[in-house]
Structures are given as C-alpha cells and as structure tokens.
Design an enzyme around this catalytic site. Structure first.
Site, PDB file in Angstrom:
ATOM      1  N   ASP A 643       0.864  -1.185   0.000  1.00 39.15           N
ATOM      2  CA  ASP A 643       0.000   0.000   0.000  1.00 39.15           C
ATOM      3  C   ASP A 643       0.900   1.235   0.000  1.00 39.15           C
ATOM      4  O   ASP A 643       1.928   1.274   0.688  1.00 39.15           O
ATOM      5  CB  ASP A 643      -0.891  -0.022   1.243  1.00 39.15           C
ATOM      6  CG  ASP A 643      -1.831   1.181   1.285  1.00 39.15           C
ATOM      7  OD1 ASP A 643      -2.934   1.076   0.702  1.00 39.15           O
ATOM      8  OD2 ASP A 643      -1.447   2.202   1.875  1.00 39.15           O
ATOM      9  N   ASN A 651      -3.126  12.985  -3.179  1.00 34.28           N
ATOM     10  CA  ASN A 651      -4.331  13.414  -3.887  1.00 34.28           C
ATOM     11  C   ASN A 651      -4.802  14.778  -3.418  1.00 34.28           C
ATOM     12  O   ASN A 651      -5.218  15.627  -4.227  1.00 34.28           O
ATOM     13  CB  ASN A 651      -5.454  12.389  -3.690  1.00 34.28           C
ATOM     14  CG  ASN A 651      -5.244  11.148  -4.546  1.00 34.28           C
ATOM     15  OD1 ASN A 651      -4.628  11.219  -5.603  1.00 34.28           O
ATOM     16  ND2 ASN A 651      -5.741  10.007  -4.077  1.00 34.28           N
ATOM     17  N   ASP A 660      -3.185   9.599 -10.020  1.00 33.18           N
ATOM     18  CA  ASP A 660      -3.298   8.526 -11.017  1.00 33.18           C
ATOM     19  C   ASP A 660      -1.964   8.286 -11.712  1.00 33.18           C
ATOM     20  O   ASP A 660      -1.584   7.136 -11.997  1.00 33.18           O
ATOM     21  CB  ASP A 660      -4.358   8.880 -12.056  1.00 33.18           C
ATOM     22  CG  ASP A 660      -5.775   8.830 -11.486  1.00 33.18           C
ATOM     23  OD1 ASP A 660      -5.934   8.252 -10.396  1.00 33.18           O
ATOM     24  OD2 ASP A 660      -6.692   9.371 -12.132  1.00 33.18           O
ATOM     25  N   GLU A 686      -5.032   2.430  -3.739  1.00 30.58           N
ATOM     26  CA  GLU A 686      -3.581   2.499  -3.842  1.00 30.58           C
ATOM     27  C   GLU A 686      -2.929   1.195  -3.414  1.00 30.58           C
ATOM     28  O   GLU A 686      -1.719   1.163  -3.168  1.00 30.58           O
ATOM     29  CB  GLU A 686      -3.047   3.661  -2.997  1.00 30.58           C
ATOM     30  CG  GLU A 686      -3.259   3.503  -1.500  1.00 30.58           C
ATOM     31  CD  GLU A 686      -4.588   4.059  -1.022  1.00 30.58           C
ATOM     32  OE1 GLU A 686      -4.712   4.401   0.152  1.00 30.58           O
ATOM     33  OE2 GLU A 686      -5.523   4.165  -1.865  1.00 30.58           O
TER      34      GLU A 686
END
Length: 769
Positions: A643, A651, A660, A686
């Site tokens: 992760d 973000n 992205d 993620e």
C-alpha cells in the site's frame, strides 16, 4: 364409208379425251394424303406450346412441319398435358409422339425413331436454398411433371427421393416461383424460358445436370412403315435446315405447285386438230425441260457459291477413310490450311494438329463409324489449327448421296464464344462457392488467439482457386505508412516471406489513394514498375509477373490489404471476379475487426484500465488456480500485499490526476522488478498485490524488501519520493485464497503501525502447502 367411220371414231376419241382430262385432275385433287396427327405437350416452351391465339408454336412444331413436307403429308397437332401426350398415341388418337426421351419403360409400348435433336435436363434450385447435393433434405419434395422422363429418371436413380407431380411445365415452374417447392427437374431451355416469364434472373440456378439425351419421335408398335418414312424424312432434313429451325430465324414455307393443264374446249375435233394439239404439247414439254435444265444449272451454281461462302464449315468426306474430298473456305480457315490437300496431310494423315481424347483423330473416326451404323450424329468438337488456335464447333455428321456415291457430310458452327461465356459463368459459380465456403470458415475462430487460424485457411482457399503463387494479408501501419505482414499462403515450392516482412511507404504511396477509395490495384511487371515489383512487393525467388491488391477499409480508413501474386499477366480481369474477391477480402477484414474487438473486451474484463495490471477479479481466479496446483504438488506459494504510504495526502495536495500518474509509474516500476512467473494486480485504490509461485516466505520477504528499496529510491514526477508498506504471507496447509490474503493484510497493517516504509511477514506455519 370407211373415211366416214374413221372420222366418227376420231371425233368420239377426242370427246372422250376432253371429258377424261378434268376427271383425272379431279381424281388427283381427291388423292391428297391424310394429315399426320402429332401428339405433343401444350406447355413445353420453347419446344412446343400454344400461343395467345391458341395456335401451335415452338421448335418441335416447326420441325414436324418441315418433316411433313419431306413426307408430302400435312401435319395436325394435338397439344395436351404431358401425361396425355403418350396416351393419345397408345389409344390411336394420334399417330406420332412429336418428341420424348426413350426409356425401357416406354419401349414396352412405343417404337422410337432416329434422334431429332439433343436436349439437356437439370435440377433447378432456388437461390435461397443452401444445398450442395440433390439428396439434401432441404430440397425435398422435388417438383416434376407427371409422366415425364424426369420423374422416371429420379425414381430410378433415387427411389427414396420425395417428388411432387404437376400436370405440365408451366404449372411446375409457377409452383416453384410461388415457393411450393424449392427445387424442380426440367429440360434446361424449358426451365430457363419459363423462369424468364415467371421470375427474375438469379432466382433459380442449376445445381446439377441430370442427363443429356437425344429427343426422338415415337409410334405404336407395328407401325414399321410409318416409322421408316419418319426416319427417312429425318435423314433427308439437312443440317442447315435443322440449324435454321433451331435458331428460329428462318421460317419454312410450303409452296404448292399446281401443274397447268391444257384442256381442249372443242368437241368433235378433227384429226388435224388432234395432231396439232399433240405437236404443241410436245413442244411445251421440250421448252419446260430446257427451262428446268437451265434452272438446275443456276441452282447448282448458286449452291456452289453458297457452299464456298457459307458462314459455317462444310466438308465432304470419304465414307470409309474419312479423307476430305471437298471443303469450303470456312472449313479450311478453321484448320488454318490453304487447300484440301494440305488439310488431309496435316489432319487426316499425320494427325499432327488434333487435340487429345476425346477430340483425337481416333475419336473422329469413331463418330464417322457411328454415322454409318446408327445414322446422323451431332456433337461438340474442339478443332485445332496448324498455328495452334483452337475453336469450339457444333458438328453435325450425316450420310448422303453425292455424285452417285455415299459420302459423309460434316457441317460445323463456331460456338467458341458460347463456350467462353459458359466457362466464365462456370468459373463465376465456382468462385461464388469458394466465397461461400470462406464465409462459413470465417465464422469459426478462436477469440483467445492472436492470429485466427481461419484467416490462414481463407488465404489457402483463395490462393489455390485463383492458382496464384502467393496469397498474402498485410496490415496497414499508420505510423510507418507501410504494410506489415499479417498472414500468408504460398503455393508448393514457393518460399514464404519472413515474419517481419514490410512494404515501405515509398512503394505503397503511388497506390494509396486508389486503395483508400476501396478500389483494387493491378500491377504488371512492365518496364515502368518492374523494379517496384522485384524489390518491394515480390520475392526474388519466384517469377511473379502480376499482383492484385484488394483494400480492406473500416470507417473510411485503410486497415489491411490482401495481395494475390501470379506468375502470368492476365489479359483481362472479369468485373465479377474482382467483386467476389473483394467480398472475400471484406469478410476477412470483418473477421479481424471482430477478433480484435473480442480481444480488447477480454483484456478490459481482466485488466485495470488505469495501470494495465490484472484487476482484482482476474487475480482471484489466478490465485485459486495456483493455490490448487501448490496443494496438489506440495509446492511453495506466497503473496505480497503493498500500500502506498500517505497516498491521500498526494491526492489532496497535487490532485487526483497526479495521484493517477503515481499509480501508473508505480505499476511500471513493479513490472520491471518482477520475475516472469510473478503475477501483478491492482487490488484496489492504492493497494497492489503480487502472486509468487514456487516461493517460500523467506524468498518472498527478500523480494518484498528489494521492491520496497527500489520504490523508495525512485523519484516520481511532481511528487518526488514515494514509499510503500508491504505485508507478506506464505501458503500453509488448510489455507484458502481468502485466508492467505487476510494474513498478508494483517502483516501490511503491522508494517503501517511500525512506521510505514517497511516489510512485515505473516506467520506461515508449515514450509509448504
């Protein structure tokens, strides 16, 4: 006294003569022969039928009128439905059947004449029916005329074949057009004639020629004298007359010549007047004989002129040796010789210019033997000239008196154009069948294959039928503007192209605009483009002189090009051939488009659209498969769950587009670090997961640490350093895919709790599943 008695006797004699002559003329008129009653079908066009006024018409009607002239008998026709035509002869309502095929069944109650004319019978099938054999259940029941030879033939050859009977050909064809039957048996000219009336071209086609027979006349048994007279009339009917009747362009007319009678009108004539009458009559006979001789000479001269200048080939042969005694200019021209002597030397002595069987000199002698033994013969023949030119001819042989001796007369009509049209039509039908097979072949392919095998099968079908050296499919590369090899078929002995064969843009550019319009390109090996052919389109190991390139377009863009390569340059490409080949090319393009679409749909169903890695659903399937394999063979299996640390901050600070991009870069980095046997997937958000077959816990921890270090040492665009936390679990006895992932998730949570950017193992228990 005696002179007076003599004068009275002469007067009585003359009076009796005057009275007797009209009586004789009347008797002559009263001896007109009775009509010959001919039975025939009333609905058999163009052979026999009634016109709109109810009058008999057709080829057989004209033929029997001509035969009636030969027999000096008028002809009366009784036209009825086909089954009644034979019954009329059997029960003596008619003397002759005008035309039918002989058979053992009919021979029990009929005697047959010499052949009248040849006729071909076929099985007509609706264009909507997809059948390849007469026994196909989709064609049954097959329509036939009741009592016809077609019915007898089909029942004899195919006793279990269902048939449906109709009273005549017109009802039969009308029923077929209406859809009552999808197939019917009929004589070829009759079927075509009626289909032109009731339907449109192409509605029906001939699936199979059932037989080729000679039409004959028939009489009741015991009528040998009548049958002999009919056979003599058939033999006397010349080939030119038969050709004119068959072609329906000259109508035979009957002219009755009534002799002039010089009747004395005076009674009681004296001896000098009787003598004067006799002298005048003798003088008239001499004048008539002179006139007839002059007319005979003129007609002989006219006949010679017609013989020499006739548009058909005419030859007179020796009855035994077949040597040519006379030949007109057309006959000499067909053999390419200047005179009869040369013709006999090159054709009937050395036999150097004849074709092979069944068109050899021995075969011609066989036909002449049949003429001597069986009567007139008609057949098609391939004539070769000394310069190698070939001509197809419709030949008619008959035996007749010429100069007081029996000779064989041959007449031949040039039918080369007709045979060429038939050959082109046959080739078109065969090509249509190939395209039909291709359409079926292209329906069957494996969507999980990168190169559908049906494409190679299709190229083989086209290449073999077109007798090409290569049949090659190219993909248009929009980046290089050239053509890349996709698939190919090569004739035996022709080496295939290399898999990376490419036609550069400089070669394709002159033809690109034409191909983009959807039009074919034909390139010949002439002086202008020979270098292009040899160095770009054609391999140098074969002698290819011409190519045909067919474009494959989708949505107005050039996608593929189908190229057929030939060793000879074609004189002419039929438009229908080009159209059918283009249809095949378009079907290939449609199959490729469908194949590519299915491949893309399968990829989208199993891959993550953002990173290009496997998605969660696909990974679970692969994990289950590997778990079963590891359990069955007692092998190691491990997974890594990772992760991205603090991804929400990425973000929030830089936006989701940058987030992205981080995910995509991380996926690329993981691909570069993985082994070939490892399976990568995006687990969600993620989170990423890695499947490691044949790997124990220690090996998985080592792999995870290397991946963690590599990610930590990599600078990501915009955001800089990114770290990940990783949890590792190895398979143990009793593990399920869910339990294996759950333990890796627990290990990942421990790595997060320990400060992130680190690897943590889950307890494994046993060393292997």
């Amino acid at each position: 006294m005696y002179p007076t008695i003599l004068l009275r006797f002469i007067g009585l004699f003359c009076a009796a003569l005057v009275l007797a002559l009209p009586t004789a003329a009347l008797a002559t008129d009263e001896e007109t022969p009775a009509p010959l009653v001919v039975s025939q079908d009333h609905s058999w066009p163009p052979l026999a039928f009634r016109d709109r006024h109810g009058e008999p018409q057709g080829l057989l009607v004209d033929l029997w009128r001509a035969l009636g002239e030969q027999m000096d008998r008028p002809v009366e026709f009784k036209l009825v439905d086909w089954p009644q035509t034979i019954e009329q002869v059997r029960d003596e309502r008619a003397e002759v059947h005008g035309g039918l095929f002989p058979s053992p069944e009919r021979a029990e109650f009929l005697d047959f004449s010499h052949p009248l004319l040849p006729l071909e019978t076929g099985l007509f099938v609706s264009a909507d029916a997809r059948a390849e054999s007469i026994l196909d259940p989709a064609l049954t029941p097959i329509g036939v005329v009741a009592g016809s030879y077609e019915r007898e033939f089909l029942q004899g050859r195919y006793p279990d074949l269902p048939l449906r009977e109709y009273p005549n050909n017109a009802d039969l064809v009308a029923a077929a057009v209406a859809g009552e039957v999808v197939a019917f048996a009929a004589d070829y000219p009759v079927g075509r004639y009626l289909l032109d009336i009731h339907s449109t071209p192409g509605k029906f086609h001939v699936l199979k020629v059932l037989y080729r027979q000679q039409l004959v006349a028939a009489v009741r048994p015991g009528q040998s004298a009548l049958l002999k007279t009919i056979n003599e009339a058939i033999a006397e009917l010349g080939p030119e007359e038969l050709a004119r009747i068959t072609n329906r362009w000259i109508h035979t007319e009957t002219v009755e010549v009534t002799p002039r009678w010089l009747l004395p009108t005076l009674a009681g004539i004296t001896v000098p007047l009787v003598l004067l009458f006799i002298l005048l009559y003798m003088r008239a006979l001499r004048q008539q004989r002179t006139r007839l001789r002059r007319e005979l000479a003129e007609r002989s001269e006219q006949f010679q002129i017609l013989f020499e200048n006739a548009a058909i080939s005419i030859m007179v042969h020796d009855r035994e040796t077949a040597q040519v005694l006379e030949a007109n200019a057309r006959a000499l021209e067909s053999y390419g010789v200047p005179d009869v002597e040369t013709l006999n030397r090159v054709a009937f002595t050395d036999a150097t210019i004849w074709a092979g069987p069944p068109y050899s000199l021995a075969d011609m002698h066989g036909w002449i033997t049949r003429v001597r033994e069986q009567g007139p013969q008609r057949f098609e023949w391939l004539t070769c000239s000394i310069d190698g030119k070939t001509t197809w001819e419709d030949v008619f042989l008959r035996q007749m008196q010429v100069g007081g001796k029996q000779r064989i007369i041959s007449t031949a009509i040039d039918i080369t154009s007709r045979k060429q049209v038939e050959a082109r039509l046959q080739r078109q039908l065969e090509l249509e069948e190939v395209v039909r097979k291709i359409s079926i072949t292209l329906l069957i392919y494996q969507p999980d294959r990168t190169d559908p095998p049906c494409i190679a099968d299709t190229l083989a079908l086209l290449g073999e039928f077109m007798q090409s050296l290569r049949c090659t499919l190219f993909h248009y590369n929009s980046d290089t503007e050239g053509l890349d090899l996709l698939s190919q078929w090569c004739a035996p002995g022709v080496a295939p192209k290399e898999a990376d064969f490419h036609i550069p843009a400089v070669v394709l550019n002159p033809y690109y605009t034409v191909l983009l319009k959807g039009e074919p390109v034909i390139v010949n090996a002439n002086e202008d483009n020979l270098h292009i052919l040899e160095h770009a389109l054609i391999a140098t190991d074969v002698n290819i002189r011409e190519i045909l390139a067919l474009p494959i377009l989708r949505e107005g863009e050039l996608k593929e090009v189908l190229i057929l390569s030939f060793s000879d340059m074609q004189q002419h490409w039929p438009h229908t051939d080009i159209q059918l080949l283009q249809v095949a090319a378009d079907m290939i393009g449609g199959t490729l488009a469908r194949h590519n679409l299915e491949q893309e749909l399968q990829r989208q169903a199993s891959h993550d659209s953002l990173t290009g890695l496997y998605n969660r659903r696909k990974f679970e399937v692969m994990l289950l498969h590997e778990r079963e394999r590891a359990t069955r063979y007692r092998r190691h299996l491990a997974i890594i769950l990772l992760d991205i640390d603090h991804f929400k901050l990425v973000n929030d600070r830089f936006g989701h587009n940058v987030g992205d991009e981080v995910l995509r870069q991380l996926a690329v980095l993981m691909r570069e670090q993985r082994r070939d046997s490892d399976v990568l997937a995006r687990w969600g958000g993620e989170e990423f997961i890695i499947l490691l077959p044949e790997t124990d816990l220690d090996g998985a921890l080592h792999t995870a640490e290397l991946l963690r270090q590599c990610i930590a040492d990599t600078r990501f665009s915009t955001v800089g350093q990114v770290t990940v936390s990783l949890g590792v679990s190895a398979c143990r006895p009793g593990d399920t895919p869910d339990s294996l992932i759950s333990r890796a998730d627990d290990a990942l949570y421990q790595a997060k709790e320990a400060g992130r950017n680190r690897v943590r193992p889950a307890p494994s228990g046993s060393a292997e599943c």
